[in-house]
Design a protein around this motif. Structure first.
Motif, PDB file in Angstrom:
ATOM      1  N   ALA A 117       0.842  -1.206   0.000  1.00 55.93           N
ATOM      2  CA  ALA A 117       0.000   0.000   0.000  1.00 55.93           C
ATOM      3  C   ALA A 117       0.872   1.248   0.000  1.00 55.93           C
ATOM      4  CB  ALA A 117      -0.925  -0.010   1.213  1.00 55.93           C
ATOM      5  N   ARG A 118       2.003   1.197   0.701  1.00 57.66           N
ATOM      6  CA  ARG A 118       2.901   2.360   0.742  1.00 57.66           C
ATOM      7  C   ARG A 118       3.612   2.564  -0.590  1.00 57.66           C
ATOM      8  NH1 ARG A 118       3.362   3.638   6.199  1.00 57.66           N
ATOM      9  NH2 ARG A 118       3.172   1.882   7.657  1.00 57.66           N
ATOM     10  N   VAL A 119       4.002   1.470  -1.241  1.00 56.78           N
ATOM     11  CA  VAL A 119       4.818   1.566  -2.448  1.00 56.78           C
ATOM     12  C   VAL A 119       3.954   1.650  -3.705  1.00 56.78           C
ATOM     13  CG1 VAL A 119       6.621   0.460  -3.822  1.00 56.78           C
ATOM     14  CG2 VAL A 119       6.687   0.309  -1.327  1.00 56.78           C
ATOM     15  N   MET A 120       2.929   0.783  -3.803  1.00 51.99           N
ATOM     16  CA  MET A 120       2.088   0.730  -5.005  1.00 51.99           C
ATOM     17  C   MET A 120       0.905   1.691  -4.926  1.00 51.99           C
ATOM     18  SD  MET A 120       3.179  -1.815  -7.120  1.00 51.99           S
ATOM     19  CE  MET A 120       1.760  -2.552  -7.931  1.00 51.99           C
ATOM     20  N   GLY A 121       0.571   2.114  -3.720  1.00 53.90           N
ATOM     21  CA  GLY A 121      -0.579   2.985  -3.546  1.00 53.90           C
ATOM     22  C   GLY A 121      -1.762   2.251  -2.946  1.00 53.90           C
ATOM     23  N   ARG A 122      -2.577   2.972  -2.198  1.00 55.21           N
ATOM     24  CA  ARG A 122      -3.737   2.377  -1.540  1.00 55.21           C
ATOM     25  C   ARG A 122      -4.734   1.801  -2.546  1.00 55.21           C
ATOM     26  NH1 ARG A 122      -4.162   0.229   3.232  1.00 55.21           N
ATOM     27  NH2 ARG A 122      -5.583  -1.287   2.329  1.00 55.21           N
ATOM     28  N   ASP A 123      -4.851   2.452  -3.713  1.00 52.47           N
ATOM     29  CA  ASP A 123      -5.794   1.974  -4.719  1.00 52.47           C
ATOM     30  C   ASP A 123      -5.469   0.550  -5.143  1.00 52.47           C
ATOM     31  OD1 ASP A 123      -7.469   4.093  -4.818  1.00 52.47           O
ATOM     32  OD2 ASP A 123      -6.676   4.967  -6.655  1.00 52.47           O
ATOM     33  N   PHE A 124      -4.187   0.232  -5.260  1.00 52.26           N
ATOM     34  CA  PHE A 124      -3.817  -1.119  -5.691  1.00 52.26           C
ATOM     35  C   PHE A 124      -4.325  -2.156  -4.694  1.00 52.26           C
ATOM     36  CE2 PHE A 124      -0.853  -4.705  -5.270  1.00 52.26           C
ATOM     37  CZ  PHE A 124      -1.033  -5.287  -6.517  1.00 52.26           C
ATOM     38  N   ILE A 125      -4.064  -1.945  -3.409  1.00 50.49           N
ATOM     39  CA  ILE A 125      -4.493  -2.909  -2.396  1.00 50.49           C
ATOM     40  C   ILE A 125      -6.010  -2.984  -2.319  1.00 50.49           C
ATOM     41  CG2 ILE A 125      -4.561  -3.310   0.093  1.00 50.49           C
ATOM     42  CD1 ILE A 125      -2.033  -4.321  -1.231  1.00 50.49           C
ATOM     43  N   ASP A 126      -6.682  -1.838  -2.432  1.00 46.58           N
ATOM     44  CA  ASP A 126      -8.142  -1.836  -2.355  1.00 46.58           C
ATOM     45  C   ASP A 126      -8.778  -2.614  -3.506  1.00 46.58           C
ATOM     46  OD1 ASP A 126      -8.046  -0.352  -0.072  1.00 46.58           O
ATOM     47  OD2 ASP A 126      -8.470   1.573  -1.044  1.00 46.58           O
ATOM     48  N   ASN A 127      -8.065  -2.719  -4.610  1.00 44.30           N
ATOM     49  CA  ASN A 127      -8.612  -3.382  -5.789  1.00 44.30           C
ATOM     50  C   ASN A 127      -7.861  -4.666  -6.144  1.00 44.30           C
ATOM     51  OD1 ASN A 127     -10.733  -1.413  -6.896  1.00 44.30           O
ATOM     52  ND2 ASN A 127      -8.982  -0.087  -6.526  1.00 44.30           N
ATOM     53  N   ALA A 128      -7.151  -5.229  -5.171  1.00 46.63           N
ATOM     54  CA  ALA A 128      -6.355  -6.431  -5.427  1.00 46.63           C
ATOM     55  C   ALA A 128      -6.938  -7.638  -4.707  1.00 46.63           C
ATOM     56  CB  ALA A 128      -4.910  -6.205  -4.999  1.00 46.63           C
ATOM     57  N   LEU A 129      -6.708  -8.804  -5.271  1.00 46.83           N
ATOM     58  CA  LEU A 129      -7.167 -10.065  -4.701  1.00 46.83           C
ATOM     59  C   LEU A 129      -5.975 -10.758  -4.039  1.00 46.83           C
ATOM     60  CD1 LEU A 129      -8.940 -11.285  -7.953  1.00 46.83           C
ATOM     61  CD2 LEU A 129      -9.988 -10.009  -6.073  1.00 46.83           C
ATOM     62  N   PRO A 130      -6.089 -11.177  -2.776  1.00 44.85           N
ATOM     63  CA  PRO A 130      -4.984 -11.895  -2.139  1.00 44.85           C
ATOM     64  C   PRO A 130      -4.875 -13.311  -2.694  1.00 44.85           C
ATOM     65  CG  PRO A 130      -6.867 -11.785  -0.661  1.00 44.85           C
ATOM     66  CD  PRO A 130      -7.238 -10.973  -1.863  1.00 44.85           C
ATOM     67  N   LEU A 131      -3.648 -13.752  -2.901  1.00 40.52           N
ATOM     68  CA  LEU A 131      -3.379 -15.107  -3.392  1.00 40.52           C
ATOM     69  C   LEU A 131      -2.505 -15.838  -2.388  1.00 40.52           C
ATOM     70  CD1 LEU A 131      -2.466 -14.296  -7.120  1.00 40.52           C
ATOM     71  CD2 LEU A 131      -4.702 -14.939  -6.217  1.00 40.52           C
ATOM     72  N   ASP A 132      -2.836 -17.074  -2.128  1.00 39.81           N
ATOM     73  CA  ASP A 132      -2.033 -17.892  -1.212  1.00 39.81           C
ATOM     74  C   ASP A 132      -2.335 -19.351  -1.520  1.00 39.81           C
ATOM     75  OD1 ASP A 132      -0.425 -18.855   0.768  1.00 39.81           O
ATOM     76  OD2 ASP A 132      -1.667 -18.173   2.443  1.00 39.81           O
ATOM     77  N   THR A 133      -1.471 -19.991  -2.290  1.00 37.21           N
ATOM     78  CA  THR A 133      -1.719 -21.372  -2.702  1.00 37.21           C
ATOM     79  C   THR A 133      -0.405 -22.121  -2.824  1.00 37.21           C
ATOM     80  OG1 THR A 133      -2.848 -22.742  -4.351  1.00 37.21           O
ATOM     81  CG2 THR A 133      -1.661 -20.816  -5.160  1.00 37.21           C
ATOM     82  N   GLU A 134      -0.481 -23.436  -2.777  1.00 40.32           N
ATOM     83  CA  GLU A 134       0.721 -24.276  -2.801  1.00 40.32           C
ATOM     84  C   GLU A 134       0.449 -25.522  -3.627  1.00 40.32           C
ATOM     85  OE1 GLU A 134       3.801 -26.489   0.361  1.00 40.32           O
ATOM     86  OE2 GLU A 134       2.002 -25.413   1.066  1.00 40.32           O
ATOM     87  N   ARG A 135       1.461 -25.939  -4.404  1.00 41.34           N
ATOM     88  CA  ARG A 135       1.335 -27.148  -5.203  1.00 41.34           C
ATOM     89  C   ARG A 135       2.707 -27.583  -5.695  1.00 41.34           C
ATOM     90  NH1 ARG A 135      -2.542 -26.413 -10.091  1.00 41.34           N
ATOM     91  NH2 ARG A 135      -0.673 -25.691 -11.161  1.00 41.34           N
ATOM     92  N   ASP A 136       2.960 -28.888  -5.660  1.00 42.42           N
ATOM     93  CA  ASP A 136       4.185 -29.470  -6.205  1.00 42.42           C
ATOM     94  C   ASP A 136       5.447 -28.833  -5.635  1.00 42.42           C
ATOM     95  OD1 ASP A 136       2.633 -31.123  -7.859  1.00 42.42           O
ATOM     96  OD2 ASP A 136       2.564 -29.607  -9.450  1.00 42.42           O
ATOM     97  N   GLY A 137       5.414 -28.516  -4.333  1.00 41.76           N
ATOM     98  CA  GLY A 137       6.591 -27.932  -3.707  1.00 41.76           C
ATOM     99  C   GLY A 137       6.777 -26.456  -3.959  1.00 41.76           C
ATOM    100  N   LEU A 138       5.829 -25.813  -4.646  1.00 37.40           N
ATOM    101  CA  LEU A 138       5.887 -24.378  -4.941  1.00 37.40           C
ATOM    102  C   LEU A 138       4.785 -23.671  -4.177  1.00 37.40           C
ATOM    103  CD1 LEU A 138       6.186 -24.725  -8.809  1.00 37.40           C
ATOM    104  CD2 LEU A 138       8.039 -24.003  -7.313  1.00 37.40           C
ATOM    105  N   THR A 139       5.100 -22.500  -3.644  1.00 37.38           N
ATOM    106  CA  THR A 139       4.109 -21.692  -2.935  1.00 37.38           C
ATOM    107  C   THR A 139       3.995 -20.341  -3.620  1.00 37.38           C
ATOM    108  OG1 THR A 139       4.602 -22.764  -0.825  1.00 37.38           O
ATOM    109  CG2 THR A 139       3.479 -20.647  -0.737  1.00 37.38           C
ATOM    110  N   LEU A 140       2.766 -19.912  -3.884  1.00 36.92           N
ATOM    111  CA  LEU A 140       2.521 -18.609  -4.497  1.00 36.92           C
ATOM    112  C   LEU A 140       1.699 -17.761  -3.546  1.00 36.92           C
ATOM    113  CD1 LEU A 140       2.693 -16.812  -7.094  1.00 36.92           C
ATOM    114  CD2 LEU A 140       0.417 -17.700  -7.666  1.00 36.92           C
ATOM    115  N   THR A 141       2.224 -16.598  -3.207  1.00 44.26           N
ATOM    116  CA  THR A 141       1.481 -15.615  -2.422  1.00 44.26           C
ATOM    117  C   THR A 141       1.553 -14.280  -3.150  1.00 44.26           C
ATOM    118  OG1 THR A 141       3.452 -15.099  -1.110  1.00 44.26           O
ATOM    119  CG2 THR A 141       1.939 -16.732  -0.199  1.00 44.26           C
ATOM    120  N   GLY A 142       0.752 -13.342  -2.701  1.00 44.91           N
ATOM    121  CA  GLY A 142       0.813 -12.015  -3.294  1.00 44.91           C
ATOM    122  C   GLY A 142      -0.558 -11.433  -3.526  1.00 44.91           C
TER     123      GLY A 142
END
Length: 604
Positions: A221-246
């Motif tokens: 929110a500080r770097v990209m701006g509040r608008d980005f976080i307000d309009n972003a979807l959280p991701l948190d998933t894992e598969r085949d030894g790989l983890t994706l967040t963001g």
């Protein structure tokens, strides 16, 4: 033309160390931003919790990076400025890399092309300083300093004047430094940073508090701006030894260039074609032409599963199983966008409010979504072939709505229909304001999603060719396209070997009966060579389904009753991705009552 004299045998010489260092510096230090990135990464590897960066003249005159990390002893300093000396790895396993640096070249390269001074103190030791000028190393001297390290680089490239000719303006180099710092800042929420240019502070963030996801959200929110976080979807998933967040932004929060895409592998910022292609594929069929998604994605895995030693600047990586990495990103994005349902970005509503406010006649309006007219041109072309616009929902089966109650539930996100204006826009009242819905764009997405679901459930219908199309290919390309024959068959394209370096196309998707199979196969091969995967055939099929959806949707100019409008709203609430039409334009905008009251001066 060969300019070498064939009768003269070239002599092989061993380059002196100074020349070798300057050549190495050309790979490691491309511009001041490269030097800053290398020094900040060293500070992070040293466990710093506070990093201060100062530059002058875009970094050409001065770069200073100060940290509160573990520091170095007087005995460490001569090794630190020599090539291929590092504390990050022991050389036994080049895949077990858990740090930013590992080659031991950065400081030696910087000392080869500029005036480098390092002052450092480790716990329990006295501070010491070492200087390197154009590759010449001075003796270690005592110094006064707190725990940590200060690296000062002056007159970058003074020892290689030719490189200075390729430097850009001070403003451009300063911006490049700021961009490089921000990319690192977004992956290190528990570290504070400052960036000063010419004595003026241009960037500061303090260390964040809390658990990882919350700290990342605050930092972005500080770097990209509040608008980005307000309009972003959280991701948190894992598969085949790989983890994706963001966080991945809604399609209607898009950009005109790929400037808001940040990808990280084990905390390292990368610009990797495989991952960028996966990001693009995840947003396929939800973005307007010429628009780019905004996302910050962190992919983590065991270092043994990824090789970071494939690019001089470590900007690209190579996965042991690249398709697993790509598949995780694509599926996570598509699932996240589907879960977002009917959501549209808040910036669309902000642009709507701005349109209501009086502006000087000469002032250009700026909107988050800068749509091109292609969607309207497509719609107009399809309108010429469509049934009578007044024929009602009974004509195309895809235009029927499920029965809906006369009175929508009070907490319905898209509210209750109150009016239709200009035979295209539905006005609905919500608990805290109103929404305006583009009836054709909204229903187009609903029909499109139904058609895709039907195709997924029943398979893509195929049409056999009376005369197979024979496509001649080079050996390698022939083997490559046949290796994905099963995947192509699932999409309705049946190919088989035809002897030599040729393949025969026996069947094509029925909806693409006029397909130029040879051109398509060559395009797919280009994708495979560039990205290792191709979504081209899937994209063409989706484009046909999209056109069918446009043809079968309720038209602009169609008058609708209250029950029909409410049925549309309820189906939008149930349908994934209904916040944007097939061409990426928003299907609805929200105006909050408080915003409407401010327009009329009733807010206080």
């Amino acid at each position: 033309m060969n300019t070498h004299a064939p009768h003269i045998r070239p002599i092989i010489r061993q380059l002196d160390e100074s020349t070798a260092n300057r050549i190495a510096a050309g790979e490691v230090v491309e511009r001041p931003a490269s030097a800053v990135r290398e020094l900040v990464e060293n500070a992070l590897d040293a466990g710093a919790t506070r990093i201060d960066i100062a530059i002058d003249e875009g970094g050409k005159r001065l770069i200073r990076v100060s940290d509160d990390g573990c520091g170095m002893t007087a005995g460490d300093l001569p090794l630190a400025v020599s090539r291929h000396a590092t504390s990050k790895i022991d050389g036994s396993d080049l895949l077990a890399i858990r740090s930013f640096g590992f080659r031991g070249e950065a400081l030696a390269s910087l000392g080869a092309v500029g005036r480098l001074t390092i002052t450092s103190r480790a716990d329990g030791d006295d501070a010491a300083r070492i200087a390197v000028t154009a590759g010449r190393v001075d003796a270690v001297r005592p110094a006064a300093a707190n725990r940590g390290t200060v690296v000062e680089l002056r007159d970058l490239f003074f020892a290689t004047p030719a490189r200075l000719k390729f430097m850009r303006s001070e403003r451009a180099e300063t911006q490049a430094v700021a961009d490089a710092v921000r990319r690192l800042v977004m992956a290190e929420p528990w570290v504070g940073f400052t960036l000063t240019a010419g004595g003026r502070e241009i960037f500061r963030v303090d260390a964040e508090q809390g658990e990882l996801f919350g700290a990342l959200q605050t930092r972005l929110a500080r770097v990209m701006g509040r608008d980005f976080i307000d309009n972003a979807l959280p991701l948190d998933t894992e598969r085949d030894g790989l983890t994706l967040t963001g966080f991945a932004a809604l399609p209607t929060y898009s950009r005109g260039a790929a400037v808001a895409q940040h990808l990280y592998v084990n905390g390292r910022p990368v610009r990797d074609k495989l991952l960028i292609g996966a990001l693009r594929a995840g947003y396929m069929d939800v973005l307007a032409q010429g628009r780019h998604p905004a996302a910050v994605l962190y992919l983590t895995c065991d270092p043994q599963l990824v090789d970071v030693n494939v690019h001089p600047a470590k900007a690209e990586v190579r996965f042991r199983d690249p398709q697993a990495a790509r598949g995780l990103i694509v599926s996570a994005l598509r699932h996240g966008l589907a879960q977002a349902g009917h959501r549209a970005s808040s910036t669309v509503g902000d642009a709507t409010l701005a349109a209501f406010r009086a502006e000087p006649a000469a002032a250009p309006r700026a909107y988050q979504m800068d749509y091109r007219p292609s969607g309207g041109a497509i719609r107009a072309a399809l309108d010429l072939q469509a049934p009578d616009a007044q024929a009602g929902f009974a004509e195309p089966p895809s235009a029927r709505f499920e029965p809906a109650p006369d009175t929508p539930p009070p907490d319905a996100p898209l509210g209750a229909a109150r009016a239709q204006i200009h035979e295209n826009y539905i006005i609905a009242q919500t608990a805290d304001g109103l929404v305006i819905v583009d009836q054709h764009a909204a229903h187009e997405r609903l029909v499109y999603e139904r058609l895709k679901a039907q195709a997924e459930a029943n398979g893509i219908a195929r049409q056999a060719l009376l005369i197979p199309q024979i496509v001649d290919l080079p050996d390698a390309d022939c083997a490559r396209i046949l290796s994905i024959a099963d995947e192509l068959a699932d999409l309705g394209l049946a190919i088989e070997p035809f002897g030599g370096n040729a393949v025969a196309v026996r069947e094509v998707p029925a909806m693409l009966a006029r397909l130029d199979a040879a051109a398509l196969i060559r395009d797919i091969l280009d994708d495979l060579a560039d990205q290792g995967v191709s979504d081209r055939l899937r994209g063409r099929i989706d484009a046909v389904l999209s056109s069918m959806a446009c043809h079968g949707s309720v038209r602009s100019g169609r008058r609708m009753g209250a029950d029909e409008m409410n049925a549309l709203l309820r189906e939008m609430e149930r349908t994934p991705k209904s916040g944007q039409c097939n061409h990426g334009r928003p299907t609805w905008v929200r105006l909050r009552l408080s915003d409407i009251e401010r327009l009329f001066g009733r807010s206080g």
